[in-house]
Design an enzyme around this catalytic site. Structure first.
Site, mmCIF file in Angstrom:
data_model
loop_
_atom_site.group_PDB
_atom_site.id
_atom_site.type_symbol
_atom_site.label_atom_id
_atom_site.label_comp_id
_atom_site.label_asym_id
_atom_site.label_seq_id
_atom_site.Cartn_x
_atom_site.Cartn_y
_atom_site.Cartn_z
ATOM 1 N N ASP A 85 0.718 -1.207 -0.034
ATOM 2 C CA ASP A 85 0.133 0.094 0.065
ATOM 3 C C ASP A 85 0.880 1.239 0.096
ATOM 4 O O ASP A 85 0.501 2.285 -0.464
ATOM 5 C CB ASP A 85 -0.822 -0.085 1.267
ATOM 6 N N GLY A 86 1.908 1.303 0.727
ATOM 7 C CA GLY A 86 3.019 2.255 0.569
ATOM 8 C C GLY A 86 3.428 2.792 -0.861
ATOM 9 O O GLY A 86 3.700 3.813 -1.219
ATOM 10 N N ARG A 90 2.663 6.013 -2.887
ATOM 11 C CA ARG A 90 3.530 6.756 -3.722
ATOM 12 C C ARG A 90 3.146 7.069 -5.199
ATOM 13 O O ARG A 90 3.419 8.138 -5.802
ATOM 14 C CB ARG A 90 4.863 6.072 -3.663
ATOM 15 N N LYS A 187 -6.142 17.488 23.944
ATOM 16 C CA LYS A 187 -4.871 17.020 24.135
ATOM 17 C C LYS A 187 -4.619 15.717 23.803
ATOM 18 O O LYS A 187 -5.174 14.649 24.124
ATOM 19 C CB LYS A 187 -4.476 17.604 25.695
ATOM 20 N N ASP A 189 -1.854 12.876 21.296
ATOM 21 C CA ASP A 189 -0.516 12.552 20.536
ATOM 22 C C ASP A 189 -0.744 13.373 19.290
ATOM 23 O O ASP A 189 0.190 13.501 18.465
ATOM 24 C CB ASP A 189 0.021 10.905 20.379
ATOM 25 N N ALA A 224 -4.546 8.761 20.883
ATOM 26 C CA ALA A 224 -4.114 8.651 22.338
ATOM 27 C C ALA A 224 -4.208 9.997 23.000
ATOM 28 O O ALA A 224 -3.671 10.608 23.541
ATOM 29 C CB ALA A 224 -2.438 8.121 22.258
ATOM 30 N N GLN A 259 3.977 10.481 4.472
ATOM 31 C CA GLN A 259 5.042 11.177 4.402
ATOM 32 C C GLN A 259 5.114 12.613 5.202
ATOM 33 O O GLN A 259 4.005 13.285 5.113
ATOM 34 C CB GLN A 259 5.172 11.286 2.808
#
Length: 303
Positions: A85-86, A90, A187, A189, A224, A259
């Site tokens: 999938d990456g 691309r 707040k 991640d 998170a 990316q």
């Protein structure tokens, strides 16, 4: 890619390739099997009268030409992806807004976008050349980053856009707005804004919902969160969302389809909306999304 048509006509359309057209190759760079298969695919296509190009940012496949110019990319009628999938994402970036369908073969681990098995590569390509495959539209996400009212960057994504703290030691405090109205301030991640296509990627791993590819929505999922009440939210994709970091010293990374693109500060505002482009994905005519969920994610598996 072309102006979004999914609101009016989200049905699949038959993919017809004219003889002697140009086809591009994108392959997984670090996989010897992908490089070897790319050479065989190039030879297979050339024997059938097609001109084959290796897309930019990769070593040129033997027997192909390098797609060095804008015209080379503009003339492509199909891109074949050999990887995971990456690699597929691309290829989407390399197309830069062109309405070129992508046919993906999985040589990675999950392969949700590269849904076709590499073992069936030549059979599927043959069916594509014979006009027996279809192309289906997938909505994309557009974002622009404003600093003091001026646009400093713009991006289009197939899967998702992520605001995350990265290596920063503290949580980022992010305010979310919809049509200029405050939705939440949390707040965490970070935050994920996913398209329906991207709902099975990072969004799913972060606890977000799976969205059918034809759903006209965004899903916004906190990563998170330091809160017991912060939950993923679905928004109609005709709405404009905006995100701001609260606190003068706050910084975050902005990531598009996996990316890292830039760093955000408290002076930046990220505005997200549906892209004016659709992505076109090549599938078999009898392709079933729920079968793909069961095959790749064991969705609904009772065993």
């Amino acid at each position: 890619m072309k102006k979004s048509s999914m609101d009016k006509e989200h049905k699949q359309s038959k993919l017809v390739l004219k003889e002697n057209g140009s086809i591009g190759l994108v392959y997984r760079l670090e996989t010897a099997q992908a490089v070897s298969l790319a050479k065989k695919v190039a030879e297979f296509l050339k024997e059938r009268g097609f001109e084959v190009f290796t897309c930019p940012d990769q070593k040129v496949v033997a027997g192909t030409k390098a797609a060095k110019t804008k015209k080379h990319m503009d003339d492509l009628k199909l891109v074949i992806v050999l990887g995971g999938d990456g690699t597929y994402l691309r290829a989407v970036r390399l197309l830069e807004g062109r309405s070129v369908p992508i046919l993906g073969f999985n040589m990675g681990s999950l392969g949700f976008l590269t849904a076709h098995s590499a073992d069936s590569c030549f059979d599927i390509i043959e069916k594509t050349l014979e006009g027996k495959m279809v192309q289906r539209p997938r909505s994309m996400i557009y974002s622009k980053i404003l600093r003091k009212g001026k646009v400093r960057a713009e991006y289009h994504a197939l899967n998702d856009m992520v605001i995350e703290r990265g290596s920063m030691s503290q949580l980022i405090n992010t305010a979310i707005y919809s049509e200029k109205f405050l939705v939440s301030q949390v707040k965490a991640d970070g935050f994920i804004v996913a398209s329906p296509s991207g709902s099975t990627a990072y969004n799913l791993a972060a606890g977000g919902p799976i969205c059918h590819p034809e759903s006209p929505v965004f899903v916004v999922t906190p990563v998170a969160p330091h809160s017991l009440t912060s939950r993923p939210l679905l928004f109609p994709d005709d709405r404009e969302l905006s995100f701001r970091l609260e606190g003068k010293t706050q910084k975050a990374h902005f990531i598009v389809d996996g990316q890292k693109m830039t760093e955000l500060t408290a002076d930046d505002e990220v505005i997200v909306s549906r892209s004016c482009y659709d992505h076109w994905m090549v599938r078999e005519a009898n392709h079933n999304y729920f079968h793909l969920l069961r095959e790749k994610l064991k969705f609904g598996d009772r065993n």
